[in-house]
Design a protein around this motif. Structure first.
Motif, short mmCIF file in Angstrom:
data_model
loop_
_atom_site.label_atom_id
_atom_site.label_comp_id
_atom_site.label_asym_id
_atom_site.label_seq_id
_atom_site.Cartn_x
_atom_site.Cartn_y
_atom_site.Cartn_z
N THR A 61 39.02 30.96 50.20
CA THR A 61 38.70 32.26 50.67
C THR A 61 37.43 32.36 51.61
O THR A 61 36.51 31.61 51.33
N LEU A 62 37.39 32.91 52.85
CA LEU A 62 36.31 33.18 53.64
C LEU A 62 35.90 34.58 53.44
O LEU A 62 36.59 35.51 53.58
N ILE A 63 34.56 34.76 53.15
CA ILE A 63 33.96 35.85 52.97
C ILE A 63 33.08 36.11 54.13
O ILE A 63 31.94 35.68 54.35
N CYS A 64 33.10 37.14 54.78
CA CYS A 64 31.92 37.93 55.89
C CYS A 64 31.26 38.60 55.29
O CYS A 64 31.26 39.57 54.77
N ILE A 65 29.77 38.24 55.32
CA ILE A 65 28.80 38.68 54.85
C ILE A 65 28.10 39.38 55.92
O ILE A 65 27.63 38.54 57.16
N GLY A 66 27.67 40.82 55.76
CA GLY A 66 26.83 41.41 56.65
C GLY A 66 25.44 41.32 56.31
O GLY A 66 24.81 40.21 56.08
N SER A 67 24.84 42.40 56.27
CA SER A 67 23.25 42.55 55.88
C SER A 67 23.17 43.45 54.79
O SER A 67 23.76 44.68 55.37
N GLY A 68 22.31 43.83 54.25
CA GLY A 68 21.79 45.14 53.56
C GLY A 68 22.74 45.50 52.81
O GLY A 68 23.36 44.92 51.98
N GLY A 69 23.29 46.77 53.04
CA GLY A 69 24.50 47.43 52.37
C GLY A 69 25.67 46.66 52.21
O GLY A 69 26.58 46.85 51.37
N HIS A 70 26.12 46.23 53.47
CA HIS A 70 27.30 45.52 53.53
C HIS A 70 27.24 44.24 52.70
O HIS A 70 28.38 43.97 51.83
N THR A 71 26.23 43.54 52.56
CA THR A 71 26.22 42.32 51.54
C THR A 71 26.35 42.84 50.12
O THR A 71 27.14 42.46 49.24
N THR A 72 25.66 44.01 49.80
CA THR A 72 25.80 44.65 48.63
C THR A 72 27.07 45.01 48.08
O THR A 72 27.87 44.84 47.02
N GLU A 73 27.84 45.67 48.96
CA GLU A 73 29.37 46.05 48.61
C GLU A 73 29.93 45.03 48.43
O GLU A 73 30.97 45.13 47.60
N MET A 74 30.01 43.97 49.23
CA MET A 74 30.77 42.83 49.12
C MET A 74 30.79 42.28 48.05
O MET A 74 31.79 41.72 47.28
N LEU A 75 29.57 41.99 47.48
CA LEU A 75 29.31 41.34 46.37
C LEU A 75 29.96 42.00 45.16
O LEU A 75 30.14 41.64 43.95
N THR A 76 29.55 43.23 45.12
CA THR A 76 29.83 44.07 44.22
C THR A 76 31.59 44.31 44.05
O THR A 76 32.27 44.20 43.05
N LEU A 77 31.91 44.43 45.08
CA LEU A 77 33.52 44.23 45.18
C LEU A 77 34.28 42.61 44.50
O LEU A 77 35.14 42.96 43.70
N MET A 78 33.66 41.76 44.66
CA MET A 78 33.93 40.44 44.35
C MET A 78 33.65 40.35 42.88
O MET A 78 34.21 39.31 42.34
N GLU A 79 32.86 41.00 42.16
CA GLU A 79 32.39 41.14 40.70
C GLU A 79 33.71 41.07 39.85
O GLU A 79 33.89 40.62 39.14
N SER A 80 34.97 41.79 40.32
CA SER A 80 35.89 41.98 39.74
C SER A 80 37.18 40.79 39.93
O SER A 80 38.20 41.10 39.34
N LEU A 81 36.67 39.98 40.83
CA LEU A 81 37.84 38.97 41.07
C LEU A 81 37.80 38.07 40.07
O LEU A 81 36.74 37.78 39.24
N ASP A 82 38.97 37.17 39.63
CA ASP A 82 39.22 36.25 38.93
C ASP A 82 38.97 34.91 39.83
O ASP A 82 39.80 34.48 40.53
N PHE A 83 37.78 34.42 39.61
CA PHE A 83 37.35 33.38 40.69
C PHE A 83 38.09 32.08 40.72
O PHE A 83 37.86 31.47 41.56
N SER A 84 38.71 31.98 39.65
CA SER A 84 39.51 30.77 39.35
C SER A 84 40.87 30.88 40.47
O SER A 84 41.27 29.73 41.04
N ASN A 85 40.85 31.82 41.08
CA ASN A 85 42.15 32.15 41.88
C ASN A 85 41.46 32.09 43.38
O ASN A 85 42.38 32.22 44.36
N TYR A 86 40.21 32.26 43.39
CA TYR A 86 39.68 32.35 44.91
C TYR A 86 38.47 31.11 44.88
O TYR A 86 37.40 31.35 44.70
N THR A 87 38.99 29.97 45.17
CA THR A 87 38.14 28.81 45.43
C THR A 87 38.89 27.93 46.25
O THR A 87 40.19 27.74 46.35
#
Length: 216
Positions: A45-71
């Protein structure tokens, strides 16, 4: 005669590429995208990170992922972004699942930069993205609107046109976009396999989008 043959072959190749591009865009925008079978192994998985609010939103979204499926996970951010690195490292230290890396690319558009000049900076950033995407060949790209995601997604789409990879692009429109799509969203509508929106009003504007509710 030989020169004419080369020209004709060149025209034929150009037409084939053009047909392939329009075919993929048509398939994406009409919702007739490929149905992916259930994966038997984790998605690179490739995650595009912005800055400020974009970064916070993306990391918030990713909190719900099963990370064993995204590596493995590979974070892409602008070289001028001095705040997101610590946020990503902190986030990854908390989940502590699988390998991850952080890669920097030139910013495609600066704040308040004119659209005309941003064309050239985007081209410059896109050229830097080619070896990154070629080397990683991600199964999935996650992005939520920062200009940094445009060159990455463009390169991934070109690679898909050339049958070099079959990367799935997922675009999440920013929380602050309640009535209209961002410039990134308006561009990625044509190349992103899935469009996720956080407001019903945007769902009504783009039928193929998926309403996921507010992340923030």
């Amino acid at each position: 005669m030989e020169g004419t043959l080369f020209i004709e072959v060149g025209i034929l190749i150009f037409l084939i590429i053009l047909v392939r591009v329009f075919y993929l865009i048509h398939k994406i925008t009409t919702g007739n995208t490929k149905i992916y079978p259930k994966r038997m192994k984790p998605a690179k998985t490739l995650i595009c990170i912005g800055s400020g609010g974009h970064t916070t939103e993306m990391l918030t979204l990713m909190e719900s992922l099963d990370f064993s499926n995204y590596t493995s996970r590979h974070y892409i951010m602008a070289s001028s972004d001095s705040t997101s690195i610590s946020k990503v490292n902190t986030f990854e230290s908390h989940i502590n699942k699988g390998k991850y890396s952080i890669k920097r690319i030139p910013r495609s558009r600066h704040v308040h930069q004119s659209y005309i000049s941003s064309v050239f900076t985007t081209i410059y950033a896109t050229l830097h993205c080619i070896p990154v995407v070629l080397r990683l060949r991600p199964d999935l790209i996650l992005c939520n609107g920062p200009g940094t995601c445009i060159p990455i997604c463009i390169v991934a789409f070109i690679m898909k046109v050339a049958f070099l990879c079959d990367t799935k692009i997922v675009f999440i429109e920013s929380f602050c976009r309640t009535q209209t799509f961002s410039l990134s969203g308006k561009i990625l509508i044509y190349v992103a396999d899935n469009i996720l929106v956080q407001w019903p009003s945007l769902k009504r504007k783009l039928k193929r989008s998926d309403y996921i509710g507010q992340l923030m």
